[in-house]
Scaffold this motif. Sequence first.
Motif, PDB file in Angstrom:
ATOM      1  N   ARG A 105       0.866  -1.054  -0.022  1.00 58.93           N
ATOM      2  CA  ARG A 105       0.015  -0.083   0.104  1.00 58.93           C
ATOM      3  C   ARG A 105       0.878   1.244  -0.071  1.00 58.93           C
ATOM      4  O   ARG A 105       0.578   2.125  -0.659  1.00 58.93           O
ATOM      5  CB  ARG A 105      -1.048   0.064   1.287  1.00 58.93           C
ATOM      6  CG  ARG A 105      -2.153  -0.841   1.091  1.00 58.93           C
ATOM      7  CD  ARG A 105      -3.189  -0.785   1.968  1.00 58.93           C
ATOM      8  NE  ARG A 105      -2.587  -0.743   3.524  1.00 58.93           N
ATOM      9  CZ  ARG A 105      -2.735  -1.844   4.281  1.00 58.93           C
ATOM     10  NH1 ARG A 105      -2.828  -3.161   3.469  1.00 58.93           N
ATOM     11  NH2 ARG A 105      -2.224  -1.687   5.453  1.00 58.93           N
ATOM     12  N   GLU A 110      -1.546   4.274  -1.282  1.00 59.39           N
ATOM     13  CA  GLU A 110      -2.712   3.950  -0.563  1.00 59.39           C
ATOM     14  C   GLU A 110      -2.644   3.763   0.765  1.00 59.39           C
ATOM     15  O   GLU A 110      -3.673   3.915   1.683  1.00 59.39           O
ATOM     16  CB  GLU A 110      -3.465   2.524  -0.869  1.00 59.39           C
ATOM     17  CG  GLU A 110      -3.716   2.641  -2.490  1.00 59.39           C
ATOM     18  CD  GLU A 110      -4.394   1.507  -3.058  1.00 59.39           C
ATOM     19  OE1 GLU A 110      -4.465   0.532  -2.298  1.00 59.39           O
ATOM     20  OE2 GLU A 110      -4.610   1.229  -4.433  1.00 59.39           O
ATOM     21  N   GLY A 112      -2.237   4.543   4.744  1.00 56.47           N
ATOM     22  CA  GLY A 112      -2.843   5.552   5.576  1.00 56.47           C
ATOM     23  C   GLY A 112      -4.274   5.942   5.246  1.00 56.47           C
ATOM     24  O   GLY A 112      -4.678   6.634   6.130  1.00 56.47           O
ATOM     25  N   TYR A 113      -5.000   5.582   4.431  1.00 56.54           N
ATOM     26  CA  TYR A 113      -6.248   5.459   4.071  1.00 56.54           C
ATOM     27  C   TYR A 113      -7.066   4.663   4.324  1.00 56.54           C
ATOM     28  O   TYR A 113      -6.986   3.402   3.919  1.00 56.54           O
ATOM     29  CB  TYR A 113      -6.473   6.203   2.892  1.00 56.54           C
ATOM     30  CG  TYR A 113      -5.621   7.447   2.334  1.00 56.54           C
ATOM     31  CD1 TYR A 113      -6.223   8.940   2.550  1.00 56.54           C
ATOM     32  CD2 TYR A 113      -4.445   7.336   2.101  1.00 56.54           C
ATOM     33  CE1 TYR A 113      -5.397   9.937   2.430  1.00 56.54           C
ATOM     34  CE2 TYR A 113      -3.698   8.716   2.004  1.00 56.54           C
ATOM     35  CZ  TYR A 113      -4.178   9.913   2.031  1.00 56.54           C
ATOM     36  OH  TYR A 113      -3.592  11.123   1.884  1.00 56.54           O
ATOM     37  N   CYS A 114      -8.314   4.839   5.134  1.00 60.16           N
ATOM     38  CA  CYS A 114      -9.280   3.858   5.404  1.00 60.16           C
ATOM     39  C   CYS A 114     -10.027   3.115   4.132  1.00 60.16           C
ATOM     40  O   CYS A 114     -10.261   3.575   3.279  1.00 60.16           O
ATOM     41  CB  CYS A 114     -10.447   4.413   6.188  1.00 60.16           C
ATOM     42  SG  CYS A 114     -11.649   3.274   6.643  1.00 60.16           S
ATOM     43  N   GLU A 115      -9.778   1.861   4.177  1.00 60.12           N
ATOM     44  CA  GLU A 115     -10.246   1.019   2.974  1.00 60.12           C
ATOM     45  C   GLU A 115     -11.675   1.129   2.899  1.00 60.12           C
ATOM     46  O   GLU A 115     -12.221   0.688   1.880  1.00 60.12           O
ATOM     47  CB  GLU A 115      -9.792  -0.346   2.963  1.00 60.12           C
ATOM     48  CG  GLU A 115     -10.267  -1.329   4.208  1.00 60.12           C
ATOM     49  CD  GLU A 115      -9.832  -2.633   4.125  1.00 60.12           C
ATOM     50  OE1 GLU A 115     -10.343  -3.474   5.004  1.00 60.12           O
ATOM     51  OE2 GLU A 115      -8.643  -3.020   3.623  1.00 60.12           O
ATOM     52  N   GLY A 118     -12.235   5.647   3.172  1.00 63.57           N
ATOM     53  CA  GLY A 118     -11.277   6.496   2.323  1.00 63.57           C
ATOM     54  C   GLY A 118     -10.917   7.804   3.166  1.00 63.57           C
ATOM     55  O   GLY A 118      -9.792   8.475   2.500  1.00 63.57           O
ATOM     56  N   ASP A 119     -11.360   7.910   4.292  1.00 63.65           N
ATOM     57  CA  ASP A 119     -10.888   8.971   5.263  1.00 63.65           C
ATOM     58  C   ASP A 119      -9.224   8.408   5.584  1.00 63.65           C
ATOM     59  O   ASP A 119      -8.846   7.382   5.599  1.00 63.65           O
ATOM     60  CB  ASP A 119     -11.676   9.060   6.470  1.00 63.65           C
ATOM     61  CG  ASP A 119     -12.726   9.408   6.136  1.00 63.65           C
ATOM     62  OD1 ASP A 119     -13.224  10.018   5.004  1.00 63.65           O
ATOM     63  OD2 ASP A 119     -13.719   9.065   6.944  1.00 63.65           O
ATOM     64  N   GLN A 120      -8.750   9.468   6.007  1.00 64.75           N
ATOM     65  CA  GLN A 120      -7.375   9.253   6.678  1.00 64.75           C
ATOM     66  C   GLN A 120      -7.275   8.396   7.936  1.00 64.75           C
ATOM     67  O   GLN A 120      -8.096   8.877   8.832  1.00 64.75           O
ATOM     68  CB  GLN A 120      -6.353  10.888   6.956  1.00 64.75           C
ATOM     69  CG  GLN A 120      -6.297  11.491   5.593  1.00 64.75           C
ATOM     70  CD  GLN A 120      -5.813  12.941   6.209  1.00 64.75           C
ATOM     71  OE1 GLN A 120      -5.651  13.361   7.108  1.00 64.75           O
ATOM     72  NE2 GLN A 120      -5.439  13.625   5.060  1.00 64.75           N
ATOM     73  N   THR A 133      -5.798  -0.971   8.350  1.00 68.91           N
ATOM     74  CA  THR A 133      -6.420  -0.737   6.909  1.00 68.91           C
ATOM     75  C   THR A 133      -8.021   0.277   7.219  1.00 68.91           C
ATOM     76  O   THR A 133      -8.489   0.472   6.255  1.00 68.91           O
ATOM     77  CB  THR A 133      -6.869  -1.835   6.275  1.00 68.91           C
ATOM     78  OG1 THR A 133      -7.667  -2.759   7.077  1.00 68.91           O
ATOM     79  CG2 THR A 133      -5.669  -2.703   5.985  1.00 68.91           C
ATOM     80  N   SER A 135      -9.946   3.423   9.611  1.00 68.65           N
ATOM     81  CA  SER A 135      -9.966   4.382  10.729  1.00 68.65           C
ATOM     82  C   SER A 135     -10.360   3.581  11.937  1.00 68.65           C
ATOM     83  O   SER A 135     -11.077   2.667  11.810  1.00 68.65           O
ATOM     84  CB  SER A 135     -10.923   5.700  10.052  1.00 68.65           C
ATOM     85  OG  SER A 135     -12.035   5.094  10.140  1.00 68.65           O
TER      86      SER A 135
END
Length: 152
Positions: A105, A110, A112-115, A118-120, A133, A135
């Motif tokens: 990732r 990709e 650091g972003y929630c799968e 899509g948030d950090q 994977t 938040s």
Amino acid sequence: MSLTRSNVGEKEMKAEFFLPDDYRPAEDEPFMNERQLEYFRRKLITWREELLEGSRDTIEGLQESTRNIPDAAERASEETDRALELRTRDRQRKLVSKIDAALRRIGEGEFGYCEVTGDQISLKRLDARPIATMSLEAQERHERREKVHRDD
């Protein structure tokens, strides 16, 4: 997948640039900038190498401890210890796969972003669990849903 050097690409395995030893990602810098990515890449690689070293030690220990023990109680105790060690190593093997996925990732941009959303993912969460994977909020929702279905 075995606990040997895996399919993590060479790009992920070599340092890209200088990063001070005392560097820690900070909220006031751009999210997942080169320094943060390098910090997490090194953290993941170090963790992976520690797990692989432990695996090698376990294999050597299990090979050395294969012996005939006449006392049934002592033999049962050793077999229990061996089974526990093998379960631990299996969990660590799965962890190495998750580390490899996190390294991929990073390479794919990709990390650091929630799968799910899509948030950090917060830097504190990533520092504590760099294989995350989701938040914290998405993970909590997932666990609540899992618990509801498990209680049915």
